[in-house]
Design an enzyme around this catalytic site. Structure first.
Site, short mmCIF file in Angstrom:
data_model
loop_
_atom_site.label_atom_id
_atom_site.label_comp_id
_atom_site.label_asym_id
_atom_site.label_seq_id
_atom_site.Cartn_x
_atom_site.Cartn_y
_atom_site.Cartn_z
N HIS A 267 -14.28 -5.21 -41.13
CA HIS A 267 -13.87 -6.41 -41.88
C HIS A 267 -15.11 -7.20 -42.30
O HIS A 267 -16.16 -7.13 -41.64
CB HIS A 267 -12.99 -7.26 -40.96
CG HIS A 267 -12.17 -8.29 -41.66
ND1 HIS A 267 -12.73 -9.42 -42.24
CD2 HIS A 267 -10.83 -8.40 -41.85
CE1 HIS A 267 -11.77 -10.17 -42.75
NE2 HIS A 267 -10.61 -9.58 -42.54
N CYS B 238 -3.62 -7.52 -41.62
CA CYS B 238 -3.96 -7.48 -40.19
C CYS B 238 -2.82 -7.77 -39.23
O CYS B 238 -2.44 -6.92 -38.42
CB CYS B 238 -5.10 -8.47 -39.92
SG CYS B 238 -6.59 -8.18 -40.89
N HIS C 211 -5.70 -11.64 -33.19
CA HIS C 211 -5.04 -12.03 -34.44
C HIS C 211 -3.52 -12.03 -34.35
O HIS C 211 -2.83 -11.68 -35.31
CB HIS C 211 -5.52 -11.16 -35.59
CG HIS C 211 -5.44 -11.88 -36.92
ND1 HIS C 211 -5.74 -11.28 -38.12
CD2 HIS C 211 -5.11 -13.16 -37.23
CE1 HIS C 211 -5.59 -12.14 -39.11
NE2 HIS C 211 -5.21 -13.30 -38.59
#
Length: 574
Positions: free
Chosen positions: A242, A96, A152
């Site tokens: 996810h 990610c 993220h």
């Protein structure tokens, strides 16, 4: 080399799964826009900066789109790709944070210090603040910039937040993995917190709304409130698909015949995301943006095979440098494309979107030297040759060194125990431990992966630390040519040495207990004070442990009760 063959199954048969054809103009279950007639007009001349919609999905496997022969229904993605340009030589990163950082900066992760793993919730780490981001460049060019979905890229201090890195607005999660309904994320036993944010505030009031629905609806609202006469950039980073595997039950019902439960839930999530993309496209048309828009679709890494994803017929999975981990689904859909309805084999990497989109926006790239990306718009729109000839997949000096690697095996110029991968032209080299290396067919039947016919196992390679493949001739990485072509191996190792000389030190600080959500009212969010940040960054060391006592969160127990109650109520939908 011992390989267990797929007896009774041919490559053609496994790739021939069909998908139902849905009515493209029928509103989806995610829709919050009316189905009013669209004005018919010819695409305008490319005379003003286009509206840019960048859609990034999470953990969607290479095989998990209809036009790659999947058993999962993705009629919207299939239609958009068919009418635009499919990118079939398109590369991303295996996990990610690296993909997102390279998209936002246009630089390889060795040039941002993020070449190892991901940014974890309790780490005092984020996308380096000296990097000028893609949305910042678009703001300079006069764009309104908005982000919806998964960040993220770190949040330990406020300067790391999306709204401080170039986005005018933000709705989404800061960490890498949250519940689709409750938005809770646990980073280990007892380290749990809420993670949905509106701007720089915690969005408690949005709990209970399925994130794919919520994000699509937010994009529609942004478009409704903005003027199509002014350029807009929307970065839609879906949480889907996810884990955790959660979907409204009406989507799961469509796949009730699938024997594998994980695959069934995963398929439902993909189809739900597909409908969300349809409604975003619908909104672009309804509010007058579509004719001057560019829609880019990309996955962030390979699919996680033990969570329902499939990268078949590619080798490997998420987290590996095999093609199944780094070759992505990608396409561009736009009325502004000169040569539409085709498949492009031009070499494209996720770093290329930065210069490509800034150039489309007529922005200035002269003050961001040293980008690793290229402007690939002529290759996409006109079918010209890609300016890119090689890709550094990564060099990770901290990853577990391969047991049998050595400097000697690397001709004295490279330690082959180090995890690294590079592609130059049609050749791809891997060193160290590239990760799980099997080929895993689609998990459509019960009890995967226990059934003998579901898995091809490669049993050699345990004592290897160098692999070489001709990816053009052998895209499935079945024929290692490292022993036959030592000249090519040496040439590619030399390129790794070149790149490694330009790498900056890895930034992967120790986790800090001050990040615990209980210190922040029960939510994940910025936690480092200005004094602490100055001390850590000035001294260059790891942050100290918390000096204060844990503050009592008076509402945490009550909120926890309601979250658990809400989860129970939602469980009938999962």
């Amino acid at each position: 080399m011992a390989v267990y063959a797929l007896t009774g199954f041919s490559l053609v048969s496994l790739l021939s799964f069909g998908y139902l054809s849905w009515d493209w103009m029928k509103p989806g279950l995610v829709a919050d826009v009316a189905t009013s007639p669209m004005e018919k007009s010819l695409p305008p001349a490319f005379t003003r900066p286009p509206h840019i919609i960048f859609i990034l999905t999470d953990d969607q496997g290479y095989h998990d789109v209809g036009y790659h022969g999947s058993d999962i229904q993705t009629p919207t993605l299939d239609r958009l790709a068919a009418e635009g340009v499919k990118l079939e030589n398109y590369y991303i990163q295996p996990i990610c944070t690296p993909s997102r950082s390279q998209l936002i900066t246009g630089r390889y992760q060795i040039h941002t210090g993020l070449q190892h793993s991901i940014i974890r919730p309790r780490q005092p780490n984020c996308l380096p603040l000296d990097q000028v981001t893609l949305p910042q460049k678009l703001q300079e060019a006069g764009y309104s910039t908005h982000m919806v979905g998964k960040w993220h890229l770190g949040f330990y201090k406020k300067e790391c937040l999306p709204t401080r890195r170039g986005f005018d607005t933000f709705l989404g999660s800061l960490t890498g993995n949250v519940d689709y309904y409750t938005y809770d994320n646990c980073d280990g036993p007892g380290v749990c917190g809420y993670d949905l944010h509106e701007g720089e505030n915690v969005a408690w009031d949005q709990s209970g709304k399925y994130s794919t629905f919520l994000y699509a609806q937010r994009v529609s609202k942004i478009l409704a409130s903005h003027s199509p006469k002014e350029p807009i950039f929307i970065y839609v980073a879906f949480q889907a698909v996810h884990t955790p595997l959660q979907s409204p039950k009406e989507y799961i019902y469509r796949y009730r015949s699938m024997g594998n439960v994980a695959r069934r839930k995963y398929a439902a999530m993909v189809t739900c995301m597909d409908e969300a993309v349809k409604n975003i496209t619908w909104a672009l048309k309804k509010y007058g943006y579509y004719d001057n828009s560019v829609i880019v679709f990309s996955t962030d890494n390979g699919g996680q095979t033990f969570s329902g994803g499939s990268n078949w017929p590619l080798r490997g999975r998420k987290g590996t440098y095999w093609e199944g981990g780094v070759r992505g689904i990608g396409f561009v859909h736009s009325p502004l494309i000169k040569r539409k309805r085709r498949t492009s084999w031009a070499l494209v990497h996720i770093t290329d979107w930065y210069p490509t989109l800034v150039s489309l926006a007529r922005g200035n790239l002269s003050n961001v030297p040293g980008l690793d990306g290229y402007n690939v718009w002529p290759a996409i729109s006109e079918g010209k040759e890609s300016p890119r000839t090689e890709i550094l997949h990564n060099i990770d000096p901290l990853y577990n060194h391969a047991k049998y690697g050595s400097l000697e095996d690397g001709f004295g110029i490279w330690n082959t125990a180090v995890q690294a991968s590079i592609r130059v032209g049609e050749w791809k080299l891997l060193t160290g431990d590239p990760g799980y290396s099997d080929w895993i067919p689609p998990q459509t039947l019960t009890n995967f992966p226990g059934s003998w016919w579901n898995l091809e196992r490669l049993t050699d390679g345990l004592r290897k630390s160098v692999w070489l493949f001709n990816i053009t001739a052998d895209p499935y990485e079945r024929y290692d040519l490292s022993e036959q072509r030592p000249d090519i191996v040496r040439a590619l190792l030399t390129r790794l040495v070149h790149y490694n000389r330009t790498a900056i030190p890895v930034r992967y600080p120790a986790e800090n207990p001050r990040a615990h959500p209980d210190f922040n009212g029960g939510a994940w969010g910025p936690w480092a004070s200005e004094d602490e940040v100055e001390e850590w960054e000035g001294g260059g060391g790891d942050p100290p442990k918390s000096r204060g006592k844990k503050k009592k969160c008076k509402i945490c127990k009550l909120r926890s009760f309601f979250r658990k109650l809400n989860t129970r109520l939602m469980s009938n939908r999962i």
